[in-house]
Motif scaffolding. Structure first.
Motif, PDB file in Angstrom:
ATOM      1  N   LYS B  81      17.959  39.325  30.134  1.00 32.29           N
ATOM      2  CA  LYS B  81      17.952  38.029  30.503  1.00 32.29           C
ATOM      3  C   LYS B  81      18.585  38.011  31.934  1.00 32.29           C
ATOM      4  O   LYS B  81      19.878  38.922  32.273  1.00 32.29           O
ATOM      5  N   ALA B  82      18.785  37.743  33.303  1.00 28.77           N
ATOM      6  CA  ALA B  82      19.477  37.816  34.606  1.00 28.77           C
ATOM      7  C   ALA B  82      20.417  37.150  34.589  1.00 28.77           C
ATOM      8  O   ALA B  82      19.888  36.018  34.059  1.00 28.77           O
ATOM      9  N   VAL B  83      21.846  37.803  35.254  1.00 26.34           N
ATOM     10  CA  VAL B  83      22.863  37.008  35.020  1.00 26.34           C
ATOM     11  C   VAL B  83      23.565  36.220  36.890  1.00 26.34           C
ATOM     12  O   VAL B  83      23.328  37.709  37.391  1.00 26.34           O
ATOM     13  N   SER B  84      24.228  35.681  36.580  1.00 25.54           N
ATOM     14  CA  SER B  84      25.216  35.341  37.845  1.00 25.54           C
ATOM     15  C   SER B  84      26.179  36.588  37.884  1.00 25.54           C
ATOM     16  O   SER B  84      26.170  37.220  36.670  1.00 25.54           O
ATOM     17  N   LYS B  85      26.027  36.806  39.380  1.00 28.96           N
ATOM     18  CA  LYS B  85      27.632  37.508  39.210  1.00 28.96           C
ATOM     19  C   LYS B  85      29.007  37.249  38.805  1.00 28.96           C
ATOM     20  O   LYS B  85      28.999  35.667  38.453  1.00 28.96           O
ATOM     21  N   PRO B  86      29.764  37.942  38.089  1.00 31.32           N
ATOM     22  CA  PRO B  86      30.874  37.685  36.901  1.00 31.32           C
ATOM     23  C   PRO B  86      31.890  36.079  38.338  1.00 31.32           C
ATOM     24  O   PRO B  86      31.834  36.776  39.514  1.00 31.32           O
ATOM     25  N   SER B  87      32.425  35.551  37.438  1.00 29.60           N
ATOM     26  CA  SER B  87      32.984  34.860  38.987  1.00 29.60           C
ATOM     27  C   SER B  87      34.896  35.499  39.000  1.00 29.60           C
ATOM     28  O   SER B  87      35.261  35.188  40.167  1.00 29.60           O
ATOM     29  N   SER B  88      34.857  36.669  38.244  1.00 34.60           N
ATOM     30  CA  SER B  88      36.050  37.075  38.471  1.00 34.60           C
ATOM     31  C   SER B  88      35.286  37.613  40.267  1.00 34.60           C
ATOM     32  O   SER B  88      36.775  38.210  41.007  1.00 34.60           O
ATOM     33  N   LEU B  89      34.343  37.854  40.853  1.00 35.29           N
ATOM     34  CA  LEU B  89      34.291  37.926  41.832  1.00 35.29           C
ATOM     35  C   LEU B  89      34.559  37.492  43.610  1.00 35.29           C
ATOM     36  O   LEU B  89      34.764  37.926  44.278  1.00 35.29           O
ATOM     37  N   HIS B  90      34.599  36.063  43.096  1.00 33.78           N
ATOM     38  CA  HIS B  90      35.148  35.331  43.650  1.00 33.78           C
ATOM     39  C   HIS B  90      36.464  35.242  43.883  1.00 33.78           C
ATOM     40  O   HIS B  90      37.133  35.027  44.779  1.00 33.78           O
ATOM     41  N   TYR B  91      37.288  35.539  42.941  1.00 30.79           N
ATOM     42  CA  TYR B  91      38.860  35.874  43.081  1.00 30.79           C
ATOM     43  C   TYR B  91      39.059  37.405  43.238  1.00 30.79           C
ATOM     44  O   TYR B  91      40.041  37.255  44.884  1.00 30.79           O
ATOM     45  N   ILE B  92      38.064  38.220  43.533  1.00 31.72           N
ATOM     46  CA  ILE B  92      38.031  39.375  44.518  1.00 31.72           C
ATOM     47  C   ILE B  92      37.933  39.298  46.174  1.00 31.72           C
ATOM     48  O   ILE B  92      38.166  39.210  46.605  1.00 31.72           O
ATOM     49  N   LYS B  93      37.074  37.880  46.248  1.00 33.17           N
ATOM     50  CA  LYS B  93      36.960  38.138  47.281  1.00 33.17           C
ATOM     51  C   LYS B  93      38.032  36.704  47.906  1.00 33.17           C
ATOM     52  O   LYS B  93      38.498  37.325  49.397  1.00 33.17           O
ATOM     53  N   LYS B  94      38.010  36.612  47.131  1.00 34.54           N
ATOM     54  CA  LYS B  94      39.535  35.288  47.685  1.00 34.54           C
ATOM     55  C   LYS B  94      41.161  36.080  48.054  1.00 34.54           C
ATOM     56  O   LYS B  94      41.598  35.972  48.894  1.00 34.54           O
ATOM     57  N   LYS B  95      40.812  36.998  47.509  1.00 35.57           N
ATOM     58  CA  LYS B  95      42.034  38.112  47.489  1.00 35.57           C
ATOM     59  C   LYS B  95      42.045  39.165  48.859  1.00 35.57           C
ATOM     60  O   LYS B  95      42.562  39.612  49.996  1.00 35.57           O
ATOM     61  N   LEU B  96      40.360  39.468  48.682  1.00 35.20           N
ATOM     62  CA  LEU B  96      39.785  40.189  50.233  1.00 35.20           C
ATOM     63  C   LEU B  96      40.230  39.012  52.108  1.00 35.20           C
ATOM     64  O   LEU B  96      39.700  39.282  52.905  1.00 35.20           O
ATOM     65  N   ARG B  97      40.402  37.898  51.703  1.00 35.16           N
ATOM     66  CA  ARG B  97      40.746  36.847  52.454  1.00 35.16           C
ATOM     67  C   ARG B  97      42.624  37.167  52.693  1.00 35.16           C
ATOM     68  O   ARG B  97      42.696  36.055  53.840  1.00 35.16           O
ATOM     69  N   GLY B  98      42.996  38.388  52.138  1.00 34.66           N
ATOM     70  CA  GLY B  98      44.299  37.815  52.532  1.00 34.66           C
ATOM     71  C   GLY B  98      44.740  36.749  51.159  1.00 34.66           C
ATOM     72  O   GLY B  98      46.434  36.475  51.662  1.00 34.66           O
ATOM     73  N   GLU B  99      44.417  36.216  50.442  1.00 31.84           N
ATOM     74  CA  GLU B  99      45.540  34.607  49.925  1.00 31.84           C
ATOM     75  C   GLU B  99      45.955  35.294  48.640  1.00 31.84           C
ATOM     76  O   GLU B  99      45.535  36.434  47.689  1.00 31.84           O
ATOM     77  N   LYS B 100      47.153  35.019  47.901  1.00 32.36           N
ATOM     78  CA  LYS B 100      47.358  35.119  46.441  1.00 32.36           C
ATOM     79  C   LYS B 100      46.730  34.303  45.902  1.00 32.36           C
ATOM     80  O   LYS B 100      46.034  33.524  45.614  1.00 32.36           O
ATOM     81  N   LEU B 101      46.870  35.531  44.602  1.00 35.64           N
ATOM     82  CA  LEU B 101      45.723  35.253  43.581  1.00 35.64           C
ATOM     83  C   LEU B 101      46.744  34.389  42.464  1.00 35.64           C
ATOM     84  O   LEU B 101      48.027  34.681  42.317  1.00 35.64           O
ATOM     85  N   SER B 102      46.112  33.483  41.424  1.00 33.25           N
ATOM     86  CA  SER B 102      46.582  32.994  40.682  1.00 33.25           C
ATOM     87  C   SER B 102      46.738  33.913  38.785  1.00 33.25           C
ATOM     88  O   SER B 102      45.779  35.065  39.363  1.00 33.25           O
ATOM     89  N   ARG B 103      47.702  33.476  37.858  1.00 33.86           N
ATOM     90  CA  ARG B 103      47.901  34.655  37.081  1.00 33.86           C
ATOM     91  C   ARG B 103      45.995  34.330  36.072  1.00 33.86           C
ATOM     92  O   ARG B 103      46.122  35.438  36.496  1.00 33.86           O
TER      93      ARG B 103
END
Lengths: 507, 507
Positions: B81-103
């Motif tokens: 079954k096709a699956v979408s990208k993992p949501s952790s990818l959003h957080y990686i992109k958040k860090k790529l924008r220079g933002e602080k990540l939450s726990r």
């Protein structure tokens, strides 16, 4: 050391070889280390994979791409030598420290990208460094020039070369199928290369493929264009600016598109075909790549400056991208809508105005007309554009007599109807794309969506909002499912959320 | 959709499957897209590779890792079954924008790393985002805790647990072979996990393997430690903080080591075994990871703060790392040098002082001694440490009666002699490592280097500077070649460059 080739019938993007673990340990190599392979005057740099069983000692497993590049086959003997990392890696790390790269450094990085000398991890590091730190206009210019120089170039002597490009993101944007024949009718040359959809519902190449072949070499693109004035081909087969395709392969999984890459990618393609005048279509609005007109203007300014540096005249058309262009989404449906407009001179305003506007700007830039848009309309309404489109289709191996009635669209169909009366106040680009893809677009040419109502139009309860087309029943089911999960359209006064949702769409 | 399994006898790091191109197009999948595979209650997310020939339609090619994880074999039927990208990818992109990540965001990223749900491109993006933007101490703490929680943990009840760690980079640093038995003799527990060399000449695990097995599970590590007080095992087999190993796989090709990862990596291992008191060895100086004492102090401060947050008492030993520790480099040679010191209580000062110093700090921290270094020396000279080392060797499946005379070093040897008289004023860590690796270390246990002269010592023309040891003739030749290209030692007054160079070292 020498190894016997074991042919592995697997396609890979990167050059890599499989060594037996004991040979690898013997040579002190670990997965990812680079080796140079030599055979009869050919050589290539590949990275190491290790297996305990696929290959025996003194055997080396080669994938299809490596076999072809080295011109070797099962049983041949090749020698290998460990090599150090490419020096472009130092420059990538320099950019990762936020420093500006020199022209030579950027050129070397691009050469290594084209030669597949960089591993995916390293290429990713480069793309991300340009995302995080950006590139100034010098660097973008050098990147563009390096992309041009590492690919095929076409020189036309007969006439002025013009081109258009849309930065994408908006479904239904089939304007190239109108702009190219209109412009080619005027004596200007327009050798348009386009992409296939990667994340979209239909790239221009996918649409044109409904009528004709789209895979041609740069040489063939030149011949077609010189013969009939224009072409609509897939850029991926031309080897024009090939670095771009490789960069996209790492951008896609991350869904990132650094501005410097966007600028260089577009302009390298235009520079490679010697375009003198180019219109860049920048759709703005919710659900498109650029948020608003203000941001669109910043991007336009950069395109114009980069054009100046490269000797290409650029004008940007900032267009409305907050909803689909025209009413059709998906290769065959879009081809039908474009051809119908060429045949009748009429069709959806969003498509008509945009296509005529862009064609008009090109004619004005090239000094052919002072009122370009009206001239474009005249050419279309005279039937000349239709005639030219048919010539292009024929030159690309299609049927010259093609008419919109011949186009086959998906036979599995489902009408989504309004459950309330009101004005359509929002159409969601991304959701429509997802539904069209679930229905099979762009692979199934006949799959897609036809919008019966667009923004600002009134709909009564029970009237059709849009029809989903598919070639296969199970894909239609998937698309209906998707449309239920993420309803792509808002009617004023509509209840946005219900539980359980969308019972009204039971098949 | 359902597919028949075709088993591909190839080892891979990532979970991926090969689909026939027509099936892939049918499903609208392109290389790199993710699918979920299901079989008899097991499921796994894998990324797509596409082939026109390896697999037929309705067949799916699975690599060894995927076959094992899904517990399927050739001919089995699996559904996908096709699956979408993992949501952790959003957080990686958040860090790529220079933002602080939450726990929670960091935890999800680490979980996906451990589950191999992130593609190499995505993991690279994460590592680079932490390199470029850094992580504040909150983020480092959360990263560390997530690494601990996604791996095995060991709880000891019998006694206090202490540990040491060196951040590495310096050849010859075999002090753990001395510190562990000294500490284990005192009644403290020291379940030391170590790495194998990736870029070095010998990791502690490589050295210990000369005497005994080093691959144990976390459970076995606990048993061994509870039985004899200490252990020297390879961390990779314990599944303690496994995220770290996966992160290292993308750091290695880029030769980067973001500070946040370094801190988290070390402290996650210490946290996982419940260490109460830990000494971190930070070698500083030219050719080591940390440039000077000042920079070492910054790093030390961060280790101490991170320790406070995790409830681990940390002291850092900033040590001299501008040259090799002791005189031996390479697994067997280092094992020999360490065991000889345990047997005689004597040996090179650089090794003796450092090992006794670190062991002493641990005893003082644990409240056992006020003059720890002297206590450590007493334990070693009494023979207790040798006895304890033999117990550990036996507990790890080696010969209890092992003595330094039993150790086999490479029989192919080459003496590099001085071509001038003077004081040795520089020893180059990196070049010595490269020569030892060319000679076969760490894979060939007997390969390495023995230094006859160290910094500050006088040498006469024709006297031996160092001896290269190898197990194989061709590797010895490679190592000699390497020593000629990059001479690793400077003698005061020596001519540094000659053309043609190093004729004096002809075999």
């Amino acid at each position: 050391m020498e190894f016997k080739v074991k042919a592995l019938n697997i396609e890979k993007r990167e050059y890599s070889v499989i060594l037996n673990s004991s040979d690898a340990h013997e040579m002190g190599l670990i997965p990812g280390d680079r080796v140079k392979l030599f055979s009869k005057g050919n050589s290539i740099v590949a990275s190491i994979e290790i297996s305990q069983s696929v290959v025996s000692q003194n055997e080396m497993g080669l994938y299809i791409n490596t076999l072809e590049r080295l011109k070797v086959k099962e049983g041949d003997v090749i020698s290998i030598k460990a090599v150090s990392k490419p020096s472009s890696l130092h420059y990538i790390k320099k950019k990762l420290r936020g420093e500006k790269l020199s022209r030579d450094e950027i050129t070397e990085i691009v050469m290594d990208i084209v030669d597949d000398a960089l591993r995916e991890v390293e290429l990713t590091a480069f793309v991300i460094s340009t995302l995080v730190y950006g590139m100034d206009m010098d660097e973008v210019e050098w990147l563009t020039r390096a992309m041009i120089d590492t690919g095929e170039k076409i020189t036309f002597e007969k006439a002025k070369v013009v081109d258009k490009h849309s930065i994408g993101g908006v479904p239904g944007n089939k304007i190239s199928l109108l702009v190219v024949p209109i412009i080619a009718s005027t004596g200007l040359l327009i050798p348009k290369t386009s992409s296939r959809a990667i994340t979209g519902a239909a790239g221009t190449a996918d649409i044109m493929e409904v009528f004709a072949d789209v895979e041609f070499t740069a040489e063939e693109l030149k011949e077609i264009t010189e013969k009939v004035g224009g072409a609509l081909v897939w850029g991926g087969s031309t080897n024009i600016a090939p670095a771009d395709d490789k960069i996209i392969e790492v951008e896609y999984p991350l869904s990132i598109d650094p501005k410097s890459q966007l600028l260089a990618s577009v302009m390298a393609k235009k520079g490679s075909i010697g375009a003198e005048f180019v219109v860049i279509d920048i759709p703005v609005g919710e659900g498109s790549k650029v948020k608003d007109v203000k941001e669109g203007r910043y991007l336009a300014k950069d395109f114009v400056e980069l054009g100046n540096r490269l000797g290409i005249n650029i004008e940007c058309a900032i267009t409305y991208g907050g909803g689909p262009i025209g009413r059709a989404i998906g290769p065959a449906l879009e081809g039908w809508e474009a051809l119908k407009m060429l045949e009748t001179g009429e069709g959806p305003r969003s498509l008509y105005e945009k296509a005529m506007g862009v064609a008009g700007i090109l004619m004005e830039m090239a000094g052919l007309e002072t009122e370009g848009k009206q001239a474009a309309e005249r050419i279309m309404k005279s039937g000349k554009a239709l005639e030219k489109f048919r010539e292009i289709v024929e030159a690309q191996g299609g049927e010259r007599t093609i008419s919109s009635d011949d186009i086959v669209v998906g036979e599995k169909r489902y009408d989504v109807v309004a459950d309330t009366e009101g004005y359509v106040i929002h159409l969601d680009n991304k959701k429509f794309i997802e539904i069209a893809r679930a229905a099979g677009a762009p692979h199934d040419k006949g799959a897609g969506i036809y919008l019966h109502r667009k923004k600002g139009e009134i709909v009564k309860k029970g009237e059709k909002l849009f029809t989903i087309y598919a070639e296969k029943g199970w894909k239609l089911t998937n698309a209906i499912e998707k449309a239920r999960e993420e309803f792509p359209l808002i009617i004023e006064g509509m209840v946005l959320e219900r539980y359980p949702r969308y019972q009204q769409y039971q098949l």
